[in-house]
Design an enzyme around this catalytic site. Structure first.
Site, PDB file in Angstrom:
ATOM      1  N   GLY A  41      53.821  37.233  18.312  1.00  0.00           N
ATOM      2  CA  GLY A  41      52.882  36.777  17.278  1.00  0.00           C
ATOM      3  C   GLY A  41      52.641  35.290  17.457  1.00  0.00           C
ATOM      4  O   GLY A  41      53.576  34.515  17.660  1.00  0.00           O
ATOM      5  N   LYS A  42      51.376  34.900  17.381  1.00  0.00           N
ATOM      6  CA  LYS A  42      51.046  33.513  17.729  1.00  0.00           C
ATOM      7  C   LYS A  42      51.726  32.495  16.821  1.00  0.00           C
ATOM      8  O   LYS A  42      52.110  31.413  17.270  1.00  0.00           O
ATOM      9  CB  LYS A  42      49.530  33.341  17.728  1.00  0.00           C
ATOM     10  CG  LYS A  42      48.851  34.212  18.783  1.00  0.00           C
ATOM     11  CD  LYS A  42      47.364  34.028  18.837  1.00  0.00           C
ATOM     12  CE  LYS A  42      46.691  35.142  19.647  1.00  0.00           C
ATOM     13  NZ  LYS A  42      47.184  35.266  21.017  1.00  0.00           N
ATOM     14  N   GLU A 141      45.319  34.871  13.502  1.00  0.00           N
ATOM     15  CA  GLU A 141      45.764  36.264  13.337  1.00  0.00           C
ATOM     16  C   GLU A 141      46.124  36.565  11.882  1.00  0.00           C
ATOM     17  O   GLU A 141      46.721  37.596  11.585  1.00  0.00           O
ATOM     18  CB  GLU A 141      46.958  36.567  14.251  1.00  0.00           C
ATOM     19  CG  GLU A 141      46.577  36.670  15.724  1.00  0.00           C
ATOM     20  CD  GLU A 141      47.728  37.045  16.622  1.00  0.00           C
ATOM     21  OE1 GLU A 141      47.471  37.609  17.700  1.00  0.00           O
ATOM     22  OE2 GLU A 141      48.905  36.766  16.271  1.00  0.00           O
ATOM     23  N   GLY A 220      43.613  26.357  32.376  1.00  0.00           N
ATOM     24  CA  GLY A 220      44.426  27.065  33.357  1.00  0.00           C
ATOM     25  C   GLY A 220      44.852  26.147  34.486  1.00  0.00           C
ATOM     26  O   GLY A 220      45.430  25.083  34.269  1.00  0.00           O
ATOM     27  N   GLY A 223      44.259  22.398  34.440  1.00  0.00           N
ATOM     28  CA  GLY A 223      44.916  21.536  33.460  1.00  0.00           C
ATOM     29  C   GLY A 223      44.252  21.614  32.105  1.00  0.00           C
ATOM     30  O   GLY A 223      43.965  22.698  31.607  1.00  0.00           O
ATOM     31  N   ASP A 245      54.623  35.862  33.616  1.00  0.00           N
ATOM     32  CA  ASP A 245      54.058  36.459  32.397  1.00  0.00           C
ATOM     33  C   ASP A 245      53.490  35.312  31.561  1.00  0.00           C
ATOM     34  O   ASP A 245      54.235  34.429  31.133  1.00  0.00           O
ATOM     35  CB  ASP A 245      55.162  37.211  31.640  1.00  0.00           C
ATOM     36  CG  ASP A 245      54.662  37.899  30.379  1.00  0.00           C
ATOM     37  OD1 ASP A 245      53.472  37.722  30.030  1.00  0.00           O
ATOM     38  OD2 ASP A 245      55.462  38.608  29.750  1.00  0.00           O
ATOM     39  N   GLY A 250      50.220  29.789  25.750  1.00  0.00           N
ATOM     40  CA  GLY A 250      49.311  28.977  24.942  1.00  0.00           C
ATOM     41  C   GLY A 250      49.931  28.586  23.609  1.00  0.00           C
ATOM     42  O   GLY A 250      49.699  27.484  23.108  1.00  0.00           O
ATOM     43  N   ASP A 251      50.716  29.481  23.047  1.00  0.00           N
ATOM     44  CA  ASP A 251      51.381  29.177  21.774  1.00  0.00           C
ATOM     45  C   ASP A 251      52.410  28.065  21.969  1.00  0.00           C
ATOM     46  O   ASP A 251      52.540  27.173  21.119  1.00  0.00           O
ATOM     47  CB  ASP A 251      52.069  30.425  21.226  1.00  0.00           C
ATOM     48  CG  ASP A 251      51.117  31.610  21.117  1.00  0.00           C
ATOM     49  OD1 ASP A 251      49.916  31.376  20.842  1.00  0.00           O
ATOM     50  OD2 ASP A 251      51.559  32.754  21.324  1.00  0.00           O
ATOM     51  N   GLY A 286      58.044  37.792  28.702  1.00  0.00           N
ATOM     52  CA  GLY A 286      58.063  37.782  27.246  1.00  0.00           C
ATOM     53  C   GLY A 286      57.449  36.517  26.695  1.00  0.00           C
ATOM     54  O   GLY A 286      57.026  35.620  27.435  1.00  0.00           O
TER      55      GLY A 286
HETATM   56  O1  RIB Z   1      49.752  34.585  22.177  1.00  0.00           O
HETATM   57  C1  RIB Z   1      50.591  35.645  22.496  1.00  0.00           C
HETATM   58  C2  RIB Z   1      50.789  36.526  21.300  1.00  0.00           C
HETATM   59  O2  RIB Z   1      49.543  37.113  20.966  1.00  0.00           O
HETATM   60  C3  RIB Z   1      51.710  37.694  21.524  1.00  0.00           C
HETATM   61  O3  RIB Z   1      53.050  37.371  21.256  1.00  0.00           O
HETATM   62  C4  RIB Z   1      51.132  38.766  20.616  1.00  0.00           C
HETATM   63  O4  RIB Z   1      51.927  39.055  19.520  1.00  0.00           O
HETATM   64  C5  RIB Z   1      49.778  38.229  20.165  1.00  0.00           C
HETATM   65  O5  RIB Z   1      49.813  37.773  18.873  1.00  0.00           O
END
Ligand code: RIB
Length: 319
Positions: A41-42, A141, A220, A223, A245, A250-251, A286
């Site tokens: 989750g972001k 979200e 990407g 940069g 992965d 981005g988060d 992950g």
């Molecule tokens: O940005 C990645 C996230 O997007 C994932 O962890 C997924 O839950 C979605 O919210």
């Protein structure tokens, strides 16, 4: 004096991940790897990323009263995030169905579940968290009206950072509060609309015209481009790592940037640090499990010194 370096307001999802050789076309079935379940989750990702770097972090979110909700709460607490603002119940925990291909790129479908029940009233009820936080970050979200309420509840000197993902048109009230707005190319094009020009510099100009005080465009392998209203455009180089992965990278970029801004760094320096954090994150599988500690970021910085010696940000053209 603030109690928190960063308050993250946003989503928490259980990530159901399958590795695939390639994504299925419409109407097609492909076989993939065994299923793995990760906390994601972001919003929750941003909170874990910041806390792992050493930021005093709180999360305002909603999860279901179920096993996935407990998985997410456990992950937050293990990272050191204050979960006093995580509400429980109202709907099942949000779920993200994720496929990851051999290049590390992903495709994601999210069922918001409890994230969709994080209300403006929940934001107002968490007023003390806002007053105690130097920087507040959010994503999309959760309901848009909840994000609007977030910007109405910022502390007087509080700073707001938004990654509008998944992207949608935003009211001026939200855009004007952003310092910075952090977007990738896809998000930039959605916000700008059909008139988007060909170059990142065009997108930066058009995004700033929508109201943010500053903009960071992630590119990407090229940069990032940092742009401040009436200020210089600065290119931040990427960090060349082997991607396993990209989920959550981005988060982690957004969280690191928000934290470093709160420490008083310039936007370009904070983005350069965030680029290292995002690069470290893509080297492991992950989302939350992949986020680096400050020590790991320092080791990566030593392995990939900036071409401009001390300062990673570089002015001028792309790399
Ligand atoms: O940005 C990645 C996230 O997007 C994932 O962890 C997924 O839950 C979605 O919210």
């Amino acid at each position: 004096m603030y109690d928190y370096d960063l308050l993250v307001v946003g989503s928490a999802n259980a990530d159901l991940v399958i590795g695939v050789e390639r994504r299925p076309a419409v109407g097609e079935t492909v076989l993939g790897s065994d299923l793995t379940v990760h906390p994601g989750g972001k919003g929750a990702n941003q909170a874990v990323a910041a806390a792992r770097l050493g930021a005093r972090t709180a999360l305002l979110a909603r999860v279901g009263d179920d096993a996935y909700g407990r998985l997410l709460l456990d992950s937050q607490r293990a990272a050191g995030v204050d979960t006093v603002g995580v509400l429980v119940g109202g709907a099942p925990t949000g779920v993200a169905l994720i496929t990851v291909d051999p290049s590390g790129d992903n495709s994601i479908v999210v069922s918001p579940g409890a994230n969709g029940r994080l209300t403006p009233g929940d934001v107002r009820a968490a007023g003390s968290l806002f007053q105690a936080s130097r920087v507040v970050s959010a994503q999309l979200e959760i309901p848009l009206e909840t994000v609007v309420e977030v910007v109405r509840n910022l502390a007087d000197a509080g700073r707001f950072v938004l990654n509008p993902s998944p992207p949608r048109p935003l009211p001026r009230e939200v855009l004007s509060a952003c310092d910075p707005l952090i977007v990738n190319e896809h998000e930039a094009r959605v916000l700008i609309g059909p008139g988007a020009g060909p170059e990142p510099e065009d997108w930066a100009r058009d995004l700033l015209a929508l109201g943010p005080s500053s903009v960071v465009i992630t590119l990407g392998g090229q940069g990032a481009l940092v742009a401040v209203r009436a200020g210089a455009r600065v290119r931040v180089p990427s960090v060349p790592v082997e991607a396993v992965d990209t989920t959550g990278a981005g988060d982690s970029f957004t969280a690191a940037l928000a934290w470093r801004l709160g420490r008083g760094e310039s936007l370009a320096d904070a983005a350069a640090y965030a680029a290292l954090v995002g690069a470290a994150a893509v080297t492991r599988a992950g989302a939350q499990e992949s986020f680096p500690t400050a020590g790991e970021v320092a080791a990566l910085a030593a392995a990939f010194p900036s071409p401009d010696d001390d300062s990673r940000p570089s002015r001028g053209g792309s790399r």
